[in-house]
Design a protein around this motif. Structure first.
Motif, mmCIF file in Angstrom:
data_model
loop_
_atom_site.group_PDB
_atom_site.id
_atom_site.type_symbol
_atom_site.label_atom_id
_atom_site.label_comp_id
_atom_site.label_asym_id
_atom_site.label_seq_id
_atom_site.Cartn_x
_atom_site.Cartn_y
_atom_site.Cartn_z
ATOM 1 N N GLU A 185 0.836 -1.201 0.000
ATOM 2 C CA GLU A 185 0.000 0.000 0.000
ATOM 3 C C GLU A 185 0.869 1.249 0.000
ATOM 4 N N ASP A 186 0.314 2.330 -0.553
ATOM 5 C CA ASP A 186 1.033 3.593 -0.602
ATOM 6 C C ASP A 186 1.309 4.108 0.809
ATOM 7 N N ALA A 187 2.343 4.933 0.904
ATOM 8 C CA ALA A 187 2.694 5.519 2.200
ATOM 9 C C ALA A 187 1.551 6.363 2.758
ATOM 10 N N TYR A 188 0.781 6.962 1.888
ATOM 11 C CA TYR A 188 -0.411 7.725 2.278
ATOM 12 C C TYR A 188 -1.308 7.823 1.056
ATOM 13 N N GLU A 189 -2.542 8.263 1.240
ATOM 14 C CA GLU A 189 -3.504 8.320 0.135
ATOM 15 C C GLU A 189 -3.308 9.618 -0.641
ATOM 16 N N TYR A 190 -2.571 9.517 -1.727
ATOM 17 C CA TYR A 190 -2.337 10.687 -2.570
ATOM 18 C C TYR A 190 -3.571 10.978 -3.422
ATOM 19 N N TYR A 191 -4.157 9.927 -3.974
ATOM 20 C CA TYR A 191 -5.324 10.086 -4.844
ATOM 21 C C TYR A 191 -6.600 9.729 -4.095
ATOM 22 N N PRO A 192 -7.759 10.211 -4.570
ATOM 23 C CA PRO A 192 -9.023 9.893 -3.903
ATOM 24 C C PRO A 192 -9.387 8.417 -4.055
ATOM 25 N N ARG A 193 -10.092 7.895 -3.086
ATOM 26 C CA ARG A 193 -10.564 6.509 -3.191
ATOM 27 C C ARG A 193 -11.634 6.373 -4.270
ATOM 28 N N GLU A 194 -12.451 7.383 -4.394
ATOM 29 C CA GLU A 194 -13.521 7.377 -5.399
ATOM 30 C C GLU A 194 -13.320 8.563 -6.334
ATOM 31 N N TRP A 195 -13.100 8.275 -7.599
ATOM 32 C CA TRP A 195 -12.865 9.327 -8.584
ATOM 33 C C TRP A 195 -14.183 9.874 -9.108
ATOM 34 N N THR A 196 -14.297 11.188 -9.164
ATOM 35 C CA THR A 196 -15.489 11.844 -9.691
ATOM 36 C C THR A 196 -15.073 12.869 -10.750
ATOM 37 N N SER A 197 -16.052 13.312 -11.524
ATOM 38 C CA SER A 197 -15.783 14.365 -12.511
ATOM 39 C C SER A 197 -15.594 15.697 -11.788
ATOM 40 N N PRO A 198 -14.728 16.565 -12.299
ATOM 41 C CA PRO A 198 -13.978 16.470 -13.557
ATOM 42 C C PRO A 198 -12.622 15.776 -13.428
ATOM 43 N N TYR A 199 -12.287 15.313 -12.214
ATOM 44 C CA TYR A 199 -10.939 14.811 -11.962
ATOM 45 C C TYR A 199 -10.676 13.493 -12.686
ATOM 46 N N VAL A 200 -11.665 12.612 -12.678
ATOM 47 C CA VAL A 200 -11.469 11.343 -13.366
ATOM 48 C C VAL A 200 -11.333 11.550 -14.873
ATOM 49 N N ASP A 201 -12.038 12.550 -15.406
ATOM 50 C CA ASP A 201 -11.955 12.822 -16.845
ATOM 51 C C ASP A 201 -10.571 13.343 -17.218
ATOM 52 N N ARG A 202 -10.017 14.210 -16.400
ATOM 53 C CA ARG A 202 -8.679 14.740 -16.662
ATOM 54 C C ARG A 202 -7.630 13.635 -16.531
ATOM 55 N N ARG A 203 -7.825 12.786 -15.550
ATOM 56 C CA ARG A 203 -6.880 11.678 -15.356
ATOM 57 C C ARG A 203 -6.881 10.761 -16.578
ATOM 58 N N ARG A 204 -8.052 10.405 -17.033
ATOM 59 C CA ARG A 204 -8.152 9.509 -18.189
ATOM 60 C C ARG A 204 -7.549 10.146 -19.431
ATOM 61 N N LYS A 205 -7.824 11.436 -19.618
ATOM 62 C CA LYS A 205 -7.330 12.094 -20.833
ATOM 63 C C LYS A 205 -5.812 12.122 -20.889
#
Length: 248
Positions: free
Chosen positions: A93-113
């Protein structure tokens, strides 16, 4: 050259904002580097400037590990051995939670792009898990940069110190640009924080914040043509005047 924090600008006023703006805007995550060495004096000069970033009550929470040569190779190989064996690394497991556990828009869209834009440049098709894994694994070689930086923080410190740390990291990257160097900040190392801590003898009371590649960009590598989209100021800013919203 040691900086005098009260000295006058080293360039004419009309060039100052352009120079600073260029250094900030030209900072990108570079994923392919030339083998050209970066002198230790240059690395130290970058850190010497970055230490002047803002920090709450002058706490200065950063700790930096500079790894080059055989030391960098050993760490990269140790991580790669685990990363290529799901039975050995799947439970880490990561040292800490850098990214969200649940991805929502617009962040998931930017990540995918940004992900598919990069894979598209590299000719990696959707579903090609083997090539995706190999590309992601290049993180652990610091994308072949001659210098790897690993940053830690004392665990007793709180979220505010991570804000300070972000300003320190930005200062490192901007100072690097001013010297013709490029960087890539990397959260990928967080999964292997225990391996890194053991190999570098980092005390248990310190936590890995991230890694960073540092070096001269390979301008002939296709992945380095990636330029991410950024939202305009109007998309994330509200101006308030006389208790009423207004636009610039």
């Amino acid at each position: 050259m040691k900086m005098n924090r009260l000295s006058l600008p080293p360039v004419p006023a009309e060039l100052l904002s352009q120079t600073i703006d260029w250094a900030i805007a030209s900072r990108r995550s570079i994923r392919a580097y030339l083998p050209t060495p970066v002198p230790c004096e240059e690395i130290e000069a970058i850190l010497d400037v970055a230490r002047f970033c803002a920090t709450g009550v002058n706490m200065q929470p950063w700790r930096v590990h500079v790894i080059t040569g055989a030391a960098k190779t050993r760490i990269s190989r140790a991580i790669a051995q685990l990363d290529n064996e799901p039975l050995l690394s799947g439970h880490l497991e990561d040292a800490y939670e850098y990214y969200p556990r649940e991805w929502t828009s617009p962040y998931v869209d930017r990540r995918r792009k940004v992900g598919w834009d990069l894979y598209g440049l590299l000719g990696i098709a959707k579903g090609d898990k083997q090539r995706m894994h190999a590309q992601h694994g290049r993180n652990y070689r610091f994308f072949d940069a001659p210098v790897g930086l690993l940053f830690t923080i004392d665990r007793v410190l709180k979220e505010g110190s991570l804000l300070d740390y972000g300003m320190f990291l930005q200062a490192v990257m901007v100072a690097a640009r001013g010297r013709g160097l490029h960087t890539c900040p990397q959260a990928a190392f967080l999964k292997y924080h225990q391996v890194i801590s053991n190999m570098l003898e980092i005390p248990a009371e310190q936590m890995l914040v991230c890694g960073m590649s540092l070096g001269y960009a390979d301008e002939n590598s296709i992945e380095n043509t990636l330029v991410t989209d950024r939202e305009p100021v109007s998309a994330f800013t509200r101006f308030h005047h006389d208790s009423k919203e207004s636009t610039p």
